[in-house]
Design a protein around this motif. Sequence first.
Motif, PDB file in Angstrom:
ATOM      1  N   ARG A  19      42.308  54.710  47.178  1.00 27.91           N
ATOM      2  CA  ARG A  19      43.691  54.253  47.346  1.00 27.91           C
ATOM      3  C   ARG A  19      43.788  52.939  48.137  1.00 27.91           C
ATOM      4  O   ARG A  19      42.834  52.549  48.809  1.00 27.91           O
ATOM      5  CB  ARG A  19      44.510  55.336  48.041  1.00 27.91           C
ATOM      6  CG  ARG A  19      44.685  56.604  47.223  1.00 27.91           C
ATOM      7  CD  ARG A  19      45.374  57.667  48.052  1.00 27.91           C
ATOM      8  NE  ARG A  19      44.598  57.965  49.257  1.00 27.91           N
ATOM      9  CZ  ARG A  19      45.117  58.438  50.387  1.00 27.91           C
ATOM     10  NH1 ARG A  19      46.412  58.664  50.487  1.00 27.91           N
ATOM     11  NH2 ARG A  19      44.342  58.682  51.423  1.00 27.91           N
TER      12      ARG A  19
ATOM     13  N   SER B 233      41.252  60.350  45.440  1.00 28.68           N
ATOM     14  CA  SER B 233      42.510  59.590  45.442  1.00 28.68           C
ATOM     15  C   SER B 233      43.635  60.610  45.477  1.00 28.68           C
ATOM     16  O   SER B 233      43.383  61.805  45.701  1.00 28.68           O
ATOM     17  CB  SER B 233      42.612  58.684  44.207  1.00 28.68           C
ATOM     18  OG  SER B 233      42.565  59.437  43.013  1.00 28.68           O
TER      19      SER B 233
ATOM     20  N   THR C 175      43.062  60.173  39.704  1.00 31.46           N
ATOM     21  CA  THR C 175      43.090  59.163  38.640  1.00 31.46           C
ATOM     22  C   THR C 175      42.449  57.862  39.104  1.00 31.46           C
ATOM     23  O   THR C 175      41.490  57.373  38.503  1.00 31.46           O
ATOM     24  CB  THR C 175      44.536  58.899  38.168  1.00 31.46           C
ATOM     25  OG1 THR C 175      45.122  60.123  37.722  1.00 31.46           O
ATOM     26  CG2 THR C 175      44.550  57.895  37.017  1.00 31.46           C
ATOM     27  N   SER C 176      42.955  57.309  40.202  1.00 30.32           N
ATOM     28  CA  SER C 176      42.371  56.069  40.737  1.00 30.32           C
ATOM     29  C   SER C 176      40.904  56.252  41.098  1.00 30.32           C
ATOM     30  O   SER C 176      40.094  55.323  40.966  1.00 30.32           O
ATOM     31  CB  SER C 176      43.150  55.624  41.979  1.00 30.32           C
ATOM     32  OG  SER C 176      44.490  55.303  41.661  1.00 30.32           O
ATOM     33  N   SER C 177      40.545  57.453  41.519  1.00 30.10           N
ATOM     34  CA  SER C 177      39.159  57.707  41.919  1.00 30.10           C
ATOM     35  C   SER C 177      38.177  57.563  40.768  1.00 30.10           C
ATOM     36  O   SER C 177      36.987  57.306  40.986  1.00 30.10           O
ATOM     37  CB  SER C 177      39.038  59.107  42.529  1.00 30.10           C
ATOM     38  OG  SER C 177      39.587  60.074  41.657  1.00 30.10           O
TER      39      SER C 177
ATOM     40  N   VAL D 134      38.087  55.174  38.726  1.00 32.03           N
ATOM     41  CA  VAL D 134      37.647  53.776  38.698  1.00 32.03           C
ATOM     42  C   VAL D 134      36.395  53.627  39.571  1.00 32.03           C
ATOM     43  O   VAL D 134      35.424  52.975  39.182  1.00 32.03           O
ATOM     44  CB  VAL D 134      38.757  52.822  39.172  1.00 32.03           C
ATOM     45  CG1 VAL D 134      38.246  51.381  39.224  1.00 32.03           C
ATOM     46  CG2 VAL D 134      39.972  52.915  38.255  1.00 32.03           C
TER      47      VAL D 134
ATOM     48  N   TYR E  68      41.709  43.273  34.991  1.00 30.31           N
ATOM     49  CA  TYR E  68      41.264  44.669  34.917  1.00 30.31           C
ATOM     50  C   TYR E  68      39.885  44.860  34.286  1.00 30.31           C
ATOM     51  O   TYR E  68      39.560  45.953  33.825  1.00 30.31           O
ATOM     52  CB  TYR E  68      42.302  45.549  34.207  1.00 30.31           C
ATOM     53  CG  TYR E  68      43.610  45.623  34.951  1.00 30.31           C
ATOM     54  CD1 TYR E  68      43.742  46.404  36.100  1.00 30.31           C
ATOM     55  CD2 TYR E  68      44.705  44.892  34.524  1.00 30.31           C
ATOM     56  CE1 TYR E  68      44.939  46.452  36.795  1.00 30.31           C
ATOM     57  CE2 TYR E  68      45.907  44.930  35.213  1.00 30.31           C
ATOM     58  CZ  TYR E  68      46.016  45.710  36.350  1.00 30.31           C
ATOM     59  OH  TYR E  68      47.205  45.738  37.040  1.00 30.31           O
TER      60      TYR E  68
ATOM     61  N   LEU F 139      40.400  50.459  44.878  1.00 26.59           N
ATOM     62  CA  LEU F 139      39.856  50.163  43.545  1.00 26.59           C
ATOM     63  C   LEU F 139      40.031  48.697  43.151  1.00 26.59           C
ATOM     64  O   LEU F 139      39.251  48.156  42.360  1.00 26.59           O
ATOM     65  CB  LEU F 139      40.484  51.081  42.501  1.00 26.59           C
ATOM     66  CG  LEU F 139      41.987  50.964  42.199  1.00 26.59           C
ATOM     67  CD1 LEU F 139      42.281  49.922  41.139  1.00 26.59           C
ATOM     68  CD2 LEU F 139      42.536  52.320  41.746  1.00 26.59           C
ATOM     69  N   GLU F 140      41.063  48.034  43.688  1.00 26.58           N
ATOM     70  CA  GLU F 140      41.304  46.636  43.341  1.00 26.58           C
ATOM     71  C   GLU F 140      40.130  45.736  43.710  1.00 26.58           C
ATOM     72  O   GLU F 140      39.938  44.683  43.102  1.00 26.58           O
ATOM     73  CB  GLU F 140      42.576  46.122  44.045  1.00 26.58           C
ATOM     74  CG  GLU F 140      43.870  46.717  43.528  1.00 26.58           C
ATOM     75  CD  GLU F 140      44.180  48.081  44.120  1.00 26.58           C
ATOM     76  OE1 GLU F 140      43.405  48.540  45.012  1.00 26.58           O
ATOM     77  OE2 GLU F 140      45.158  48.701  43.698  1.00 26.58           O
TER      78      GLU F 140
END
Length: 259
Positions: free
Chosen positions: A175, A233, A237-239, A241, A206, A198-199
Motif C-alpha cells: 500500500r 495489502s 489485490t495490490s499485493s 503486483v 504501468y 507498488l508504484e
Amino acid sequence: MRSLTSVVKQDMSILVHPRQLTSSIADDKVIVLHASSLPKEKKEQIYNNERIPGARAFDIDVISSRTIKLDRMIPSLTEFVEHMKRLGINASDEILAYDDNGLKGATRAFWMLNVYGNENVKLLEGGFDHYKELKKPVEMGEETWLDKFHTGGNMTHIREFISGRTPNVELVDARPESEFRGETTDGGHIPLSKNVPLELLLEPNYTFKKQQEIEKVFKEKNIDLSKRIICSSTTGTSSTVLYVALRLLGKNDVSVYDG
C-alpha cells in the motif's frame, strides 16, 4: 503464431488426418477440443484417463441451451460465448475437434462453432481411436492443481510472523506509504511488516521496471530477498503486483496474504 495450415502441412480441407499432425500440436497455438459424444456419466472419466495433449473438454451436453428443455439443444449466442470464455476460446482461434467415440461429438462442436462465427475449425479424421492406433502421443490422468495457498500466506502464517516464530520470513505491504504509516482513516499495518508501495516497481505507463531497478527498490526498503516473502495489502489485490515483481527476480518462495 503458427497456423493450423502449417500443422497439417498445407492441407486446406476440413478433415485432418492424424498422420498430418505434428507431434506437438498443442504447442502450435491450435486449440484442440475433446468433444465426446459419449453419455454424460462416461465422458468425463474418458477425458480424465486419456486425451490428446493439451486438449480442452468441449462438453456438448453442458454447452447447450438453458431455456429449451431438450438434450443438447444449441445455446443462445450469449450462452455460447460464456462457455467459450470459460474454455479460453475466441471467435478467430484455430481449432481442431475430435471425438473419443466416433465423430458425432466433434461434428456437433464443429457446427456450433461455425454457427456462431468461427470458420477456422477442422475435424480429426478417424477420431481419437485412429489417432491412438497410429501411436500418436496421449496425455493421461487428471490435470494436477496444487494448493499453495495453505502453505504460504494465510492467517496462520501471519500470526506466526507477528509472534516472531518465523524469522526467515519477510512480510511486505504494497500500500501507499501514507496508509502504511496510519496517516489515513483506514491506515496502519501488521506489526513487523515492511512497506514497498507498488508504484515504486512500475513505470508511469504501468509496465514493470527493469529487473535491476526492482531489486534495488527492495534492497532500499530493507527487504531481505534471501528470506521467504509474504505480500500483503488491504484486499490482496495490490499485493499481487509485489508478487509478480518478486517472481520477475526469480523468487519462487513468495506468497500473497489474501486478507
